[in-house]
Design a protein around this motif. Structure first.
Motif, PDB file in Angstrom:
ATOM      1  N   HIS A 298       0.864  -1.175   0.000  1.00 13.83           N
ATOM      2  CA  HIS A 298       0.000   0.000   0.000  1.00 13.83           C
ATOM      3  C   HIS A 298       0.901   1.224   0.000  1.00 13.83           C
ATOM      4  O   HIS A 298       2.116   1.109  -0.205  1.00 13.83           O
ATOM      5  CB  HIS A 298      -0.986  -0.007   1.185  1.00 13.83           C
ATOM      6  N   ALA A 299       0.352   2.402   0.205  1.00 18.30           N
ATOM      7  CA  ALA A 299       1.120   3.640   0.034  1.00 18.30           C
ATOM      8  C   ALA A 299       2.349   3.711   0.927  1.00 18.30           C
ATOM      9  O   ALA A 299       3.348   4.339   0.577  1.00 18.30           O
ATOM     10  CB  ALA A 299       0.216   4.852   0.297  1.00 18.30           C
ATOM     11  N   LYS A 300       2.319   3.040   2.075  1.00 20.49           N
ATOM     12  CA  LYS A 300       3.411   3.171   3.026  1.00 20.49           C
ATOM     13  C   LYS A 300       4.066   1.834   3.387  1.00 20.49           C
ATOM     14  O   LYS A 300       4.725   1.717   4.413  1.00 20.49           O
ATOM     15  CB  LYS A 300       2.923   3.848   4.305  1.00 20.49           C
ATOM     16  N   ALA A 301       3.915   0.849   2.530  1.00 20.82           N
ATOM     17  CA  ALA A 301       4.511  -0.462   2.801  1.00 20.82           C
ATOM     18  C   ALA A 301       4.925  -1.151   1.505  1.00 20.82           C
ATOM     19  O   ALA A 301       4.217  -1.066   0.494  1.00 20.82           O
ATOM     20  CB  ALA A 301       3.545  -1.342   3.584  1.00 20.82           C
ATOM     21  N   LYS A 302       6.067  -1.825   1.561  1.00 22.82           N
ATOM     22  CA  LYS A 302       6.575  -2.589   0.421  1.00 22.82           C
ATOM     23  C   LYS A 302       6.983  -3.984   0.858  1.00 22.82           C
ATOM     24  O   LYS A 302       7.404  -4.193   2.002  1.00 22.82           O
ATOM     25  CB  LYS A 302       7.807  -1.901  -0.188  1.00 22.82           C
ATOM     26  N   ASP A 303       6.848  -4.921  -0.084  1.00 24.70           N
ATOM     27  CA  ASP A 303       7.416  -6.254   0.100  1.00 24.70           C
ATOM     28  C   ASP A 303       8.701  -6.301  -0.724  1.00 24.70           C
ATOM     29  O   ASP A 303       8.656  -6.405  -1.945  1.00 24.70           O
ATOM     30  CB  ASP A 303       6.446  -7.340  -0.361  1.00 24.70           C
ATOM     31  N   LEU A 304       9.835  -6.178  -0.047  1.00 29.26           N
ATOM     32  CA  LEU A 304      11.131  -6.139  -0.723  1.00 29.26           C
ATOM     33  C   LEU A 304      11.681  -7.552  -0.839  1.00 29.26           C
ATOM     34  O   LEU A 304      11.756  -8.287   0.159  1.00 29.26           O
ATOM     35  CB  LEU A 304      12.114  -5.263   0.069  1.00 29.26           C
TER      36      LEU A 304
ATOM     37  N   GLU B 177      23.379   2.721   8.800  1.00 28.62           N
ATOM     38  CA  GLU B 177      23.125   2.079  10.080  1.00 28.62           C
ATOM     39  C   GLU B 177      22.420   0.738   9.897  1.00 28.62           C
ATOM     40  O   GLU B 177      21.779   0.498   8.866  1.00 28.62           O
ATOM     41  CB  GLU B 177      22.282   2.993  10.973  1.00 28.62           C
ATOM     42  N   VAL B 178      22.523  -0.107  10.921  1.00 30.73           N
ATOM     43  CA  VAL B 178      21.909  -1.433  10.873  1.00 30.73           C
ATOM     44  C   VAL B 178      20.408  -1.307  11.144  1.00 30.73           C
ATOM     45  O   VAL B 178      19.990  -0.698  12.133  1.00 30.73           O
ATOM     46  CB  VAL B 178      22.561  -2.374  11.896  1.00 30.73           C
ATOM     47  N   LEU B 179      19.609  -1.905  10.269  1.00 33.44           N
ATOM     48  CA  LEU B 179      18.155  -1.898  10.403  1.00 33.44           C
ATOM     49  C   LEU B 179      17.675  -3.305  10.745  1.00 33.44           C
ATOM     50  O   LEU B 179      18.198  -4.289  10.224  1.00 33.44           O
ATOM     51  CB  LEU B 179      17.499  -1.435   9.103  1.00 33.44           C
ATOM     52  N   LEU B 180      16.668  -3.400  11.614  1.00 38.06           N
ATOM     53  CA  LEU B 180      16.037  -4.680  11.936  1.00 38.06           C
ATOM     54  C   LEU B 180      14.697  -4.724  11.224  1.00 38.06           C
ATOM     55  O   LEU B 180      13.768  -3.985  11.568  1.00 38.06           O
ATOM     56  CB  LEU B 180      15.854  -4.832  13.443  1.00 38.06           C
ATOM     57  N   VAL B 181      14.597  -5.591  10.225  1.00 38.49           N
ATOM     58  CA  VAL B 181      13.431  -5.601   9.337  1.00 38.49           C
ATOM     59  C   VAL B 181      12.680  -6.928   9.480  1.00 38.49           C
ATOM     60  O   VAL B 181      13.307  -7.999   9.473  1.00 38.49           O
ATOM     61  CB  VAL B 181      13.864  -5.405   7.872  1.00 38.49           C
ATOM     62  N   PRO B 182      11.343  -6.891   9.603  1.00 34.01           N
ATOM     63  CA  PRO B 182      10.559  -8.127   9.706  1.00 34.01           C
ATOM     64  C   PRO B 182      10.709  -9.001   8.469  1.00 34.01           C
ATOM     65  O   PRO B 182      10.684  -8.510   7.339  1.00 34.01           O
ATOM     66  CB  PRO B 182       9.113  -7.618   9.851  1.00 34.01           C
ATOM     67  N   VAL B 183      10.855 -10.290   8.696  1.00 36.86           N
ATOM     68  CA  VAL B 183      11.016 -11.258   7.607  1.00 36.86           C
ATOM     69  C   VAL B 183       9.663 -11.869   7.265  1.00 36.86           C
ATOM     70  O   VAL B 183       8.931 -12.320   8.154  1.00 36.86           O
ATOM     71  CB  VAL B 183      12.009 -12.363   8.000  1.00 36.86           C
ATOM     72  N   ALA B 184       9.325 -11.881   5.988  1.00 38.13           N
ATOM     73  CA  ALA B 184       8.049 -12.427   5.531  1.00 38.13           C
ATOM     74  C   ALA B 184       8.257 -13.684   4.702  1.00 38.13           C
ATOM     75  O   ALA B 184       7.489 -13.983   3.790  1.00 38.13           O
ATOM     76  CB  ALA B 184       7.290 -11.379   4.725  1.00 38.13           C
ATOM     77  N   THR B 185       9.307 -14.412   5.021  1.00 38.42           N
ATOM     78  CA  THR B 185       9.640 -15.654   4.319  1.00 38.42           C
ATOM     79  C   THR B 185       9.726 -16.787   5.322  1.00 38.42           C
ATOM     80  O   THR B 185      10.231 -16.600   6.437  1.00 38.42           O
ATOM     81  CB  THR B 185      10.987 -15.529   3.589  1.00 38.42           C
ATOM     82  N   ALA B 186       9.254 -17.957   4.944  1.00 44.35           N
ATOM     83  CA  ALA B 186       9.435 -19.128   5.791  1.00 44.35           C
ATOM     84  C   ALA B 186      10.916 -19.476   5.860  1.00 44.35           C
ATOM     85  O   ALA B 186      11.677 -19.142   4.942  1.00 44.35           O
ATOM     86  CB  ALA B 186       8.645 -20.307   5.229  1.00 44.35           C
ATOM     87  N   PRO B 187      11.374 -20.111   6.946  1.00 46.10           N
ATOM     88  CA  PRO B 187      12.779 -20.537   7.003  1.00 46.10           C
ATOM     89  C   PRO B 187      13.162 -21.322   5.756  1.00 46.10           C
ATOM     90  O   PRO B 187      12.377 -22.117   5.240  1.00 46.10           O
ATOM     91  CB  PRO B 187      12.821 -21.424   8.258  1.00 46.10           C
TER      92      PRO B 187
ATOM     93  N   LEU C  23       9.174  -7.135   4.876  1.00 48.29           N
ATOM     94  CA  LEU C  23       8.099  -6.155   4.911  1.00 48.29           C
ATOM     95  C   LEU C  23       8.680  -4.830   5.391  1.00 48.29           C
ATOM     96  O   LEU C  23       9.069  -4.694   6.547  1.00 48.29           O
ATOM     97  CB  LEU C  23       6.968  -6.603   5.841  1.00 48.29           C
ATOM     98  N   VAL C  24       8.751  -3.869   4.487  1.00 49.44           N
ATOM     99  CA  VAL C  24       9.384  -2.581   4.778  1.00 49.44           C
ATOM    100  C   VAL C  24       8.302  -1.514   4.922  1.00 49.44           C
ATOM    101  O   VAL C  24       7.570  -1.226   3.968  1.00 49.44           O
ATOM    102  CB  VAL C  24      10.367  -2.183   3.662  1.00 49.44           C
ATOM    103  N   LEU C  25       8.198  -0.937   6.118  1.00 53.05           N
ATOM    104  CA  LEU C  25       7.237   0.135   6.379  1.00 53.05           C
ATOM    105  C   LEU C  25       7.959   1.479   6.330  1.00 53.05           C
ATOM    106  O   LEU C  25       9.046   1.628   6.903  1.00 53.05           O
ATOM    107  CB  LEU C  25       6.580  -0.057   7.743  1.00 53.05           C
ATOM    108  N   GLU C  26       7.371   2.434   5.654  1.00 48.43           N
ATOM    109  CA  GLU C  26       8.019   3.732   5.474  1.00 48.43           C
ATOM    110  C   GLU C  26       8.303   4.417   6.807  1.00 48.43           C
ATOM    111  O   GLU C  26       9.370   4.998   6.997  1.00 48.43           O
ATOM    112  CB  GLU C  26       7.138   4.637   4.608  1.00 48.43           C
ATOM    113  N   GLU C  27       7.384   4.341   7.765  1.00 50.45           N
ATOM    114  CA  GLU C  27       7.570   5.043   9.032  1.00 50.45           C
ATOM    115  C   GLU C  27       8.652   4.407   9.894  1.00 50.45           C
ATOM    116  O   GLU C  27       9.237   5.071  10.749  1.00 50.45           O
ATOM    117  CB  GLU C  27       6.256   5.086   9.816  1.00 50.45           C
TER     118      GLU C  27
ATOM    119  N   PRO D 293      12.593   4.355   6.630  1.00 57.83           N
ATOM    120  CA  PRO D 293      12.434   5.240   5.456  1.00 57.83           C
ATOM    121  C   PRO D 293      13.538   5.079   4.416  1.00 57.83           C
ATOM    122  O   PRO D 293      13.268   5.153   3.217  1.00 57.83           O
ATOM    123  CB  PRO D 293      12.437   6.646   6.075  1.00 57.83           C
ATOM    124  N   ASP D 294      14.790   4.856   4.858  1.00 55.20           N
ATOM    125  CA  ASP D 294      15.889   4.714   3.895  1.00 55.20           C
ATOM    126  C   ASP D 294      15.726   3.469   3.039  1.00 55.20           C
ATOM    127  O   ASP D 294      15.932   3.500   1.822  1.00 55.20           O
ATOM    128  CB  ASP D 294      17.233   4.669   4.632  1.00 55.20           C
ATOM    129  N   LEU D 295      15.361   2.378   3.670  1.00 49.09           N
ATOM    130  CA  LEU D 295      15.165   1.135   2.930  1.00 49.09           C
ATOM    131  C   LEU D 295      13.904   1.220   2.068  1.00 49.09           C
ATOM    132  O   LEU D 295      13.863   0.668   0.967  1.00 49.09           O
ATOM    133  CB  LEU D 295      15.076  -0.043   3.899  1.00 49.09           C
TER     134      LEU D 295
END
Length: 352
Positions: free
Chosen positions: A90-96, A128-138, A176-180, A183-185
């Motif tokens: 959606h406008a503020k979320a991407k699946d990278l 800087e190091v970012l902690l991003v939620p993973v949307a993939t199964a192991p 799952l990358v959320l803009e808020e 933002p850099d990613l």
């Protein structure tokens, strides 16, 4: 017993004692120019003078040859990822989607993505190091077969011993990358340098919560909010023998709470989750309590229903209140805030 038999028995015993003395290594201290040295052999042997003599430092080096070692512990912790695509949720979320190296020959297990609930450590252009939620199964274990076989050091019949190239195992990693939040990613493009490092955390504690047991919790209800939908996706798409073992449950259902219909992530996958994995998604823009009460299809036994909460503290508080009204014990719940224990690797064997 005649004399001949007794003589044969005595000879066998003496031979056995002699072989045992030769096979039992002992350390005999020798003084050599003030440095303590050790001779390997039998104390009672008359051939000590011809045996090897080692310093303590040399013995320590030799003993290190036989210590267990973790594969790929000498490999770099951070690796460049290949950009594949970025789908707008959606406008503020991407699946990278990134292509990342997963070979056990190149990525140590303690740095790898092995459990649902871990987060990816990501750097954009060396930032800087970012902690991003993973949307993939192991990642599937069968893809590691060749790399693990090579690490074991075995050879096939007729194979010639020679130097081998590194075995690469590249897999898709969905984030799952959320803009808020990042933002850099979120603004990054395909020409940006993106690195992926050791994955953060040990995943959700399914074992100690008994959520692994398909007989203890015949039904499992997932409650996801915000970035928790990424972890829900990983749970649902995990193979049958991993994570929740969904095919062996009576029912697994996802309750997904969003602020409005425009902020739904992975909506295009809801039908596939139900048809392929047997997990139905109940979408709500009000509250989990309303979604739960309005679900006329759900029939549950409070004693055999497990709850998994994927969200922040407010999400947990709301779901725990729902459980109290539904008479489901709080011990039947586990949240993404409950991290599994870290695996302890064997560093050395016990010496006798």
């Amino acid at each position: 017993m005649d004399k001949r038999s007794r003589g044969d028995e005595l000879g066998i015993r003496q031979f056995g004692i002699a072989m045992a003395m030769r096979a039992t290594p002992t350390r005999v201290s020798l003084a050599t120019r003030g440095q303590k040295r050790w001779r390997c052999g039998s104390e009672s042997s008359s051939q000590d003078a011809g045996r090897a003599v080692y310093t303590q430092e040399e013995l320590d080096v030799r003993s290190a040859w036989y210590e267990p070692n973790v594969a790929a512990n000498d490999q770099p912790a951070w690796r460049k990822a290949e950009w594949k695509q970025a789908d707008r949720m959606h406008a503020k979320a991407k699946d990278l989607v990134l292509m990342v190296e997963t070979s056990r020959e190149l990525v140590a297990r303690e740095n790898a993505y092995t459990a649902v609930g871990q987060k990816a450590r990501v750097k954009v252009a060396g930032g800087e190091v970012l902690l991003v939620p993973v949307a993939t199964a192991p990642f599937p274990l069968d893809r590691q077969r060749a790399a693990l076989f090579k690490l074991k050091g075995d050879m096939f019949a007729g194979e010639i011993k020679e130097a081998k190239e590194e075995i690469n195992v590249v897999e898709e990693l969905h984030l799952l990358v959320l803009e808020e939040e990042h933002p850099d990613l979120f603004r990054a493009e395909g020409d940006e340098t993106i690195e992926v490092g050791p994955f953060h955390g040990n995943g959700i504690d399914l074992r100690n919560s008994l959520m692994h047991s398909v007989y203890r919790f015949k039904k499992v209800l997932l409650f996801a909010e915000g970035s928790g939908i990424a972890t829900a996706k990983a749970f649902i798409e995990a193979p049958g023998d991993q994570a929740l073992t969904i095919p062996m449950r009576e029912e697994v259902k996802l309750y997904y709470k969003v602020p409005n219909q425009e902020s739904v992530c992975y909506k295009h996958l809801f039908e596939e989750w139900e048809s392929k994995h047997g997990v139905k998604t109940v979408l709500t823009t009000s509250s989990f309590q309303d979604a739960f009460d309005d679900d006329d299809e759900l029939e549950y036994d409070p004693e055999t229903t497990g709850i998994i909460v994927l969200g922040d503290e407010d999400t947990c508080a709301e779901v725990y209140e729902l459980m109290e009204d539904a008479e489901i014990p709080k011990t039947a719940a586990v949240s993404s805030m409950q991290e599994a224990l870290k695996l302890q690797y064997l560093k050395a064997t016990k010496m006798f």
